[in-house]
Write a protein that holds these residues in place. Structure first.
Motif, PDB file in Angstrom:
ATOM      1  N   LEU A  19       0.813  -1.220   0.000  1.00 44.92           N
ATOM      2  CA  LEU A  19       0.000   0.000   0.000  1.00 44.92           C
ATOM      3  C   LEU A  19       0.847   1.270   0.000  1.00 44.92           C
ATOM      4  N   ALA A  20       1.821   1.398   0.873  1.00 46.98           N
ATOM      5  CA  ALA A  20       2.612   2.639   0.956  1.00 46.98           C
ATOM      6  C   ALA A  20       3.331   2.930  -0.363  1.00 46.98           C
ATOM      7  N   ASP A  21       3.889   1.897  -1.002  1.00 45.08           N
ATOM      8  CA  ASP A  21       4.560   2.092  -2.296  1.00 45.08           C
ATOM      9  C   ASP A  21       3.565   2.528  -3.368  1.00 45.08           C
ATOM     10  N   LEU A  22       2.376   1.932  -3.372  1.00 42.67           N
ATOM     11  CA  LEU A  22       1.364   2.306  -4.358  1.00 42.67           C
ATOM     12  C   LEU A  22       0.855   3.722  -4.131  1.00 42.67           C
ATOM     13  N   VAL A  23       0.664   4.099  -2.877  1.00 40.98           N
ATOM     14  CA  VAL A  23       0.223   5.467  -2.576  1.00 40.98           C
ATOM     15  C   VAL A  23       1.237   6.468  -3.128  1.00 40.98           C
ATOM     16  N   ALA A  24       2.522   6.243  -2.867  1.00 42.86           N
ATOM     17  CA  ALA A  24       3.558   7.146  -3.375  1.00 42.86           C
ATOM     18  C   ALA A  24       3.549   7.185  -4.900  1.00 42.86           C
ATOM     19  N   LEU A  25       3.387   6.040  -5.527  1.00 40.50           N
ATOM     20  CA  LEU A  25       3.332   5.972  -6.994  1.00 40.50           C
ATOM     21  C   LEU A  25       2.147   6.770  -7.526  1.00 40.50           C
ATOM     22  N   HIS A  26       0.977   6.574  -6.940  1.00 36.42           N
ATOM     23  CA  HIS A  26      -0.252   7.215  -7.427  1.00 36.42           C
ATOM     24  C   HIS A  26      -0.328   8.699  -7.084  1.00 36.42           C
ATOM     25  N   LEU A  27       0.458   9.158  -6.120  1.00 31.65           N
ATOM     26  CA  LEU A  27       0.472  10.586  -5.781  1.00 31.65           C
ATOM     27  C   LEU A  27       1.386  11.392  -6.703  1.00 31.65           C
ATOM     28  N   ASP A  28       2.201  10.727  -7.488  1.00 34.07           N
ATOM     29  CA  ASP A  28       3.090  11.414  -8.429  1.00 34.07           C
ATOM     30  C   ASP A  28       2.267  11.841  -9.646  1.00 34.07           C
ATOM     31  N   ALA A  29       2.112  13.146  -9.821  1.00 38.42           N
ATOM     32  CA  ALA A  29       1.274  13.674 -10.897  1.00 38.42           C
ATOM     33  C   ALA A  29       1.774  13.269 -12.280  1.00 38.42           C
ATOM     34  N   GLU A  30       3.083  13.210 -12.476  1.00 37.30           N
ATOM     35  CA  GLU A  30       3.630  12.810 -13.786  1.00 37.30           C
ATOM     36  C   GLU A  30       3.329  11.347 -14.082  1.00 37.30           C
ATOM     37  N   VAL A  31       3.471  10.497 -13.096  1.00 33.94           N
ATOM     38  CA  VAL A  31       3.166   9.074 -13.269  1.00 33.94           C
ATOM     39  C   VAL A  31       1.673   8.890 -13.524  1.00 33.94           C
ATOM     40  N   SER A  32       0.849   9.620 -12.790  1.00 31.51           N
ATOM     41  CA  SER A  32      -0.596   9.404 -12.813  1.00 31.51           C
ATOM     42  C   SER A  32      -1.342  10.113 -13.938  1.00 31.51           C
ATOM     43  N   ARG A  33      -0.665  10.931 -14.704  1.00 30.24           N
ATOM     44  CA  ARG A  33      -1.389  11.687 -15.734  1.00 30.24           C
ATOM     45  C   ARG A  33      -2.015  10.786 -16.789  1.00 30.24           C
ATOM     46  N   TYR A  34      -1.464   9.597 -17.008  1.00 32.14           N
ATOM     47  CA  TYR A  34      -2.066   8.658 -17.952  1.00 32.14           C
ATOM     48  C   TYR A  34      -2.804   7.531 -17.240  1.00 32.14           C
ATOM     49  N   LEU A  35      -3.098   7.736 -15.972  1.00 34.73           N
ATOM     50  CA  LEU A  35      -3.862   6.755 -15.198  1.00 34.73           C
ATOM     51  C   LEU A  35      -5.190   7.339 -14.732  1.00 34.73           C
TER      52      LEU A  35
END
Length: 165
Positions: A19-35
């Motif tokens: 969970l903590a790793d996924l939260v950090a991943l999903h909070l990154d706006a650049e990573v999440s712009r195509y999600l």
């Protein structure tokens, strides 16, 4: 198939400890712009619960990815997804920005395709990609997926690539 490895990555079935790793991943706006945009910690918890239930229901799903030195690199997997009212099975991959441009998406797409078509004996797999996400489109094209159509998914312009067994 709870675990597998590639030349540079290890993968383990998604579970609560991620969970903590996924939260950090999903909070990154650049990573999440195509999600579909940044996800809150609460939305990521729901996402994790849904994807763990997918494993229980189907016997496959998402894996957490780590480098050989155990650093969290991202997530990837094979999952059911409803597209244009059709139950499709997609490969999906998302990496932390630190790991972009290293060929890891192509490496994981190749393995996911093999697992889906050869081991799970699925008739076909899709890749669903935002129209403007050129890097992910190239990954699918290099993995022999063929552009099938354009559509709207969750209000976004996307393209569907497909590979058949």
């Amino acid at each position: 198939m709870d675990h597998f490895s590639t030349d540079r990555l290890t993968a383990e079935r998604l579970h609560q400890n991620h969970l903590a790793d996924l939260v950090a991943l999903h909070l990154d706006a650049e990573v999440s712009r195509y999600l579909g945009g940044v996800r809150s910690a609460e939305a990521t918890k729901t996402y994790l619960d849904v994807n763990m239930a997918h494993w229980d229901r189907h016997g496959f799903g998402l894996w957490a990815l780590r480098t050989k030195d155990c650093a969290f690199a991202g997530r990837a997997g094979i999952r059911h997804i409803l597209v244009d009212d059709v139950d499709e099975i997609e490969i999906a991959y998302t990496f932390k920005r630190d790991f972009w441009g290293q060929g890891l998406a192509s490496e994981i797409a190749t393995v996911l395709t093999h697992i889906g078509l050869k081991q799970l004996e699925l008739p076909s797999l899709i890749g669903l990609v935002f129209v403007g996400h050129g890097a992910s489109r190239r990954v699918l094209e290099k993995s022999n997926y063929v552009l099938e159509k354009s559509t709207i998914h969750h209000g976004e312009d996307v393209v569907i690539y497909r590979i058949r067994r």
